[in-house]
Scaffold this motif. Structure first.
Motif, PDB file in Angstrom:
ATOM      1  N   LYS A 189       5.174   3.204 -14.438  1.00  0.00           N
ATOM      2  CA  LYS A 189       4.991   3.037 -12.996  1.00  0.00           C
ATOM      3  C   LYS A 189       4.216   1.761 -12.685  1.00  0.00           C
ATOM      4  CE  LYS A 189       5.232   7.780 -11.473  1.00  0.00           C
ATOM      5  NZ  LYS A 189       6.605   7.632 -11.044  1.00  0.00           N
ATOM      6  N   ALA A 190       3.190   1.475 -13.469  1.00  0.00           N
ATOM      7  CA  ALA A 190       2.407   0.261 -13.239  1.00  0.00           C
ATOM      8  C   ALA A 190       3.250  -0.990 -13.490  1.00  0.00           C
ATOM      9  CB  ALA A 190       1.171   0.260 -14.135  1.00  0.00           C
ATOM     10  N   GLY A 242       0.800  -1.195   0.000  1.00  0.00           N
ATOM     11  CA  GLY A 242       0.000   0.000   0.000  1.00  0.00           C
ATOM     12  C   GLY A 242       0.843   1.259   0.000  1.00  0.00           C
ATOM     13  N   ARG A 243       1.974   1.208   0.700  1.00  0.00           N
ATOM     14  CA  ARG A 243       2.818   2.402   0.794  1.00  0.00           C
ATOM     15  C   ARG A 243       3.420   2.761  -0.561  1.00  0.00           C
ATOM     16  NH1 ARG A 243       7.698   1.918   4.720  1.00  0.00           N
ATOM     17  NH2 ARG A 243       6.006   1.331   6.105  1.00  0.00           N
ATOM     18  N   ALA A 244       3.909   1.782  -1.283  1.00  0.00           N
ATOM     19  CA  ALA A 244       4.482   2.049  -2.607  1.00  0.00           C
ATOM     20  C   ALA A 244       3.401   2.539  -3.570  1.00  0.00           C
ATOM     21  CB  ALA A 244       5.144   0.792  -3.143  1.00  0.00           C
ATOM     22  N   GLY A 245       2.229   1.962  -3.472  1.00  0.00           N
ATOM     23  CA  GLY A 245       1.129   2.390  -4.328  1.00  0.00           C
ATOM     24  C   GLY A 245       0.676   3.800  -4.015  1.00  0.00           C
ATOM     25  N   SER A 246       0.657   4.147  -2.736  1.00  0.00           N
ATOM     26  CA  SER A 246       0.242   5.503  -2.377  1.00  0.00           C
ATOM     27  C   SER A 246       1.261   6.522  -2.858  1.00  0.00           C
ATOM     28  CB  SER A 246       0.042   5.611  -0.865  1.00  0.00           C
ATOM     29  OG  SER A 246       1.271   5.473  -0.180  1.00  0.00           O
ATOM     30  N   SER A 247       2.516   6.149  -2.876  1.00  0.00           N
ATOM     31  CA  SER A 247       3.549   7.041  -3.392  1.00  0.00           C
ATOM     32  C   SER A 247       3.345   7.302  -4.883  1.00  0.00           C
ATOM     33  CB  SER A 247       4.928   6.433  -3.144  1.00  0.00           C
ATOM     34  OG  SER A 247       5.926   7.173  -3.792  1.00  0.00           O
ATOM     35  N   ALA A 248       3.068   6.253  -5.643  1.00  0.00           N
ATOM     36  CA  ALA A 248       2.821   6.420  -7.076  1.00  0.00           C
ATOM     37  C   ALA A 248       1.557   7.242  -7.311  1.00  0.00           C
ATOM     38  CB  ALA A 248       2.709   5.058  -7.747  1.00  0.00           C
ATOM     39  N   VAL A 279      -6.440   2.019   1.113  1.00  0.00           N
ATOM     40  CA  VAL A 279      -7.565   1.205   1.578  1.00  0.00           C
ATOM     41  C   VAL A 279      -7.909   0.132   0.558  1.00  0.00           C
ATOM     42  CG1 VAL A 279     -10.019   1.276   2.149  1.00  0.00           C
ATOM     43  CG2 VAL A 279      -8.488   3.011   3.059  1.00  0.00           C
ATOM     44  N   ILE A 280      -8.030   0.518  -0.703  1.00  0.00           N
ATOM     45  CA  ILE A 280      -8.388  -0.451  -1.744  1.00  0.00           C
ATOM     46  C   ILE A 280      -7.294  -1.498  -1.904  1.00  0.00           C
ATOM     47  CG2 ILE A 280      -8.786  -0.720  -4.224  1.00  0.00           C
ATOM     48  CD1 ILE A 280     -10.231   1.990  -4.130  1.00  0.00           C
ATOM     49  N   ALA A 281      -6.046  -1.080  -1.846  1.00  0.00           N
ATOM     50  CA  ALA A 281      -4.945  -2.037  -1.984  1.00  0.00           C
ATOM     51  C   ALA A 281      -4.924  -3.017  -0.825  1.00  0.00           C
ATOM     52  CB  ALA A 281      -3.613  -1.301  -2.088  1.00  0.00           C
ATOM     53  N   SER A 282      -5.141  -2.534   0.386  1.00  0.00           N
ATOM     54  CA  SER A 282      -5.109  -3.420   1.551  1.00  0.00           C
ATOM     55  C   SER A 282      -6.247  -4.440   1.506  1.00  0.00           C
ATOM     56  CB  SER A 282      -5.206  -2.596   2.835  1.00  0.00           C
ATOM     57  OG  SER A 282      -4.135  -1.709   2.934  1.00  0.00           O
ATOM     58  N   VAL A 283      -7.447  -3.964   1.254  1.00  0.00           N
ATOM     59  CA  VAL A 283      -8.600  -4.873   1.202  1.00  0.00           C
ATOM     60  C   VAL A 283      -8.511  -5.773  -0.024  1.00  0.00           C
ATOM     61  CG1 VAL A 283     -11.114  -4.948   0.996  1.00  0.00           C
ATOM     62  CG2 VAL A 283     -10.048  -3.313   2.539  1.00  0.00           C
ATOM     63  N   GLY A 284      -8.090  -5.201  -1.147  1.00  0.00           N
ATOM     64  CA  GLY A 284      -7.980  -5.985  -2.380  1.00  0.00           C
ATOM     65  C   GLY A 284      -6.961  -7.100  -2.282  1.00  0.00           C
ATOM     66  N   LEU A 332       3.291 -11.512  -7.786  1.00  0.00           N
ATOM     67  CA  LEU A 332       3.096 -10.905  -9.099  1.00  0.00           C
ATOM     68  C   LEU A 332       1.659 -10.412  -9.266  1.00  0.00           C
ATOM     69  CD1 LEU A 332       4.208 -10.270 -11.946  1.00  0.00           C
ATOM     70  CD2 LEU A 332       3.430 -12.557 -12.616  1.00  0.00           C
ATOM     71  N   VAL A 333       0.699 -11.220  -8.856  1.00  0.00           N
ATOM     72  CA  VAL A 333      -0.704 -10.814  -8.946  1.00  0.00           C
ATOM     73  C   VAL A 333      -0.965  -9.587  -8.074  1.00  0.00           C
ATOM     74  CG1 VAL A 333      -3.072 -11.524  -8.413  1.00  0.00           C
ATOM     75  CG2 VAL A 333      -1.534 -13.106  -9.566  1.00  0.00           C
ATOM     76  N   PHE A 334      -0.416  -9.584  -6.862  1.00  0.00           N
ATOM     77  CA  PHE A 334      -0.590  -8.428  -5.976  1.00  0.00           C
ATOM     78  C   PHE A 334       0.071  -7.186  -6.563  1.00  0.00           C
ATOM     79  CE2 PHE A 334      -0.544 -11.556  -2.181  1.00  0.00           C
ATOM     80  CZ  PHE A 334      -1.831 -11.969  -2.491  1.00  0.00           C
ATOM     81  N   GLY A 335       1.227  -7.356  -7.191  1.00  0.00           N
ATOM     82  CA  GLY A 335       1.917  -6.230  -7.808  1.00  0.00           C
ATOM     83  C   GLY A 335       1.141  -5.642  -8.976  1.00  0.00           C
ATOM     84  N   ILE A 336       0.573  -6.511  -9.805  1.00  0.00           N
ATOM     85  CA  ILE A 336      -0.247  -6.035 -10.918  1.00  0.00           C
ATOM     86  C   ILE A 336      -1.455  -5.282 -10.387  1.00  0.00           C
ATOM     87  CG2 ILE A 336      -1.753  -6.796 -12.801  1.00  0.00           C
ATOM     88  CD1 ILE A 336       0.284  -9.077 -13.273  1.00  0.00           C
ATOM     89  N   PHE A 337      -2.116  -5.838  -9.383  1.00  0.00           N
ATOM     90  CA  PHE A 337      -3.279  -5.181  -8.783  1.00  0.00           C
ATOM     91  C   PHE A 337      -2.901  -3.823  -8.200  1.00  0.00           C
ATOM     92  CE2 PHE A 337      -5.958  -4.471  -5.005  1.00  0.00           C
ATOM     93  CZ  PHE A 337      -7.183  -4.337  -5.640  1.00  0.00           C
ATOM     94  N   LEU A 338      -1.812  -3.779  -7.459  1.00  0.00           N
ATOM     95  CA  LEU A 338      -1.371  -2.525  -6.845  1.00  0.00           C
ATOM     96  C   LEU A 338      -0.978  -1.500  -7.902  1.00  0.00           C
ATOM     97  CD1 LEU A 338      -0.676  -0.972  -4.262  1.00  0.00           C
ATOM     98  CD2 LEU A 338       1.598  -1.964  -4.409  1.00  0.00           C
ATOM     99  N   GLY A 339      -0.286  -1.939  -8.941  1.00  0.00           N
ATOM    100  CA  GLY A 339       0.102  -1.025 -10.006  1.00  0.00           C
ATOM    101  C   GLY A 339      -1.089  -0.430 -10.723  1.00  0.00           C
ATOM    102  N   LEU A 340      -2.091  -1.258 -11.006  1.00  0.00           N
ATOM    103  CA  LEU A 340      -3.284  -0.757 -11.689  1.00  0.00           C
ATOM    104  C   LEU A 340      -4.090   0.199 -10.808  1.00  0.00           C
ATOM    105  CD1 LEU A 340      -4.496  -3.979 -13.531  1.00  0.00           C
ATOM    106  CD2 LEU A 340      -3.353  -1.984 -14.515  1.00  0.00           C
ATOM    107  N   ILE A 341      -4.287  -0.171  -9.560  1.00  0.00           N
ATOM    108  CA  ILE A 341      -5.083   0.673  -8.663  1.00  0.00           C
ATOM    109  C   ILE A 341      -4.389   2.003  -8.411  1.00  0.00           C
ATOM    110  CG2 ILE A 341      -5.900   0.885  -6.269  1.00  0.00           C
ATOM    111  CD1 ILE A 341      -7.672  -0.828  -8.043  1.00  0.00           C
ATOM    112  N   SER A 342      -3.103   1.978  -8.112  1.00  0.00           N
ATOM    113  CA  SER A 342      -2.418   3.214  -7.747  1.00  0.00           C
ATOM    114  C   SER A 342      -2.308   4.172  -8.926  1.00  0.00           C
ATOM    115  CB  SER A 342      -1.042   2.909  -7.166  1.00  0.00           C
ATOM    116  OG  SER A 342      -0.242   2.273  -8.121  1.00  0.00           O
ATOM    117  N   THR A 343      -2.003   3.661 -10.105  1.00  0.00           N
ATOM    118  CA  THR A 343      -1.897   4.559 -11.250  1.00  0.00           C
ATOM    119  C   THR A 343      -3.268   5.082 -11.686  1.00  0.00           C
ATOM    120  OG1 THR A 343      -1.859   2.647 -12.728  1.00  0.00           O
ATOM    121  CG2 THR A 343       0.264   3.610 -12.103  1.00  0.00           C
TER     122      THR A 343
END
Length: 150
Positions: free
Chosen positions: A38-39, A1-7, A131-136, A98-109
């Motif tokens: 970034k994604a 979540g932290r890396a995603g929030s930064s992006a 929030v979305i990244a943590s729950v997702g 990898l799946v979590f990274g793809i999800f985080l990259g898509l949501i954050s960007t």
């Protein structure tokens, strides 16, 4: 979540300061120039971090066994080979990462690119990303574990 929030915050700040509009004026697509790298980076870094943590745990266990318990490293490696199934334990955790990274990259960007062009909009998008990244990630972990049985 932290890396995603930064992006999200970085892209959202570019929206607020109209840097993305400036790129469009120069006929540069911000989606391909800013968002996609970034994604992709977030997607690729998660399995690498997971692999680094797995190796750290293995070496840390060997070090602790050798120094604190007096276990020979050969004995540790032999018991490790019999206790750890590579496909089930290591490979599946890397696929999950990898799946979590793809999800985080898509949501954050997405949240950064579509944020409201104000400082309140950037902070709202950043909070929503966390929030979305943590729950997702929890839901994706449950789904993947249910499907694979891992």
């Amino acid at each position: 979540g932290r890396a995603g929030s930064s992006a999200t915050a970085e892209i959202g700040t570019m929206v607020v300061t109209e840097q993305l509009d400036g790129l469009r004026m120069l006929s540069i697509d911000p989606m391909h120039f800013i968002v996609t790298p970034k994604a992709v980076a977030l997607s690729l870094v998660m399995p690498l971090l997971s692999a680094m943590f797995i190796l750290s745990a293995l070496f840390g266990g060997a070090f602790a066994g050798y120094t604190m318990l007096g276990i020979d490293t050969g004995t540790y490696l032999t018991s490790l080979e019999s206790a750890v199934d590579f496909e089930t334990d290591v490979f599946c955790s890397l696929v999950k990462a990898l799946v979590f990274g793809i999800f985080l990259g898509l949501i954050s960007t997405y949240r950064g690119y579509t944020c409201e062009p104000s400082s309140a909009g950037v902070s709202r998008s950043t909070t929503q990303t966390v929030v979305i990244a943590s729950v997702g990630v929890l839901l994706l972990d449950h789904i993947i574990t249910s499907l694979w049985g891992v």
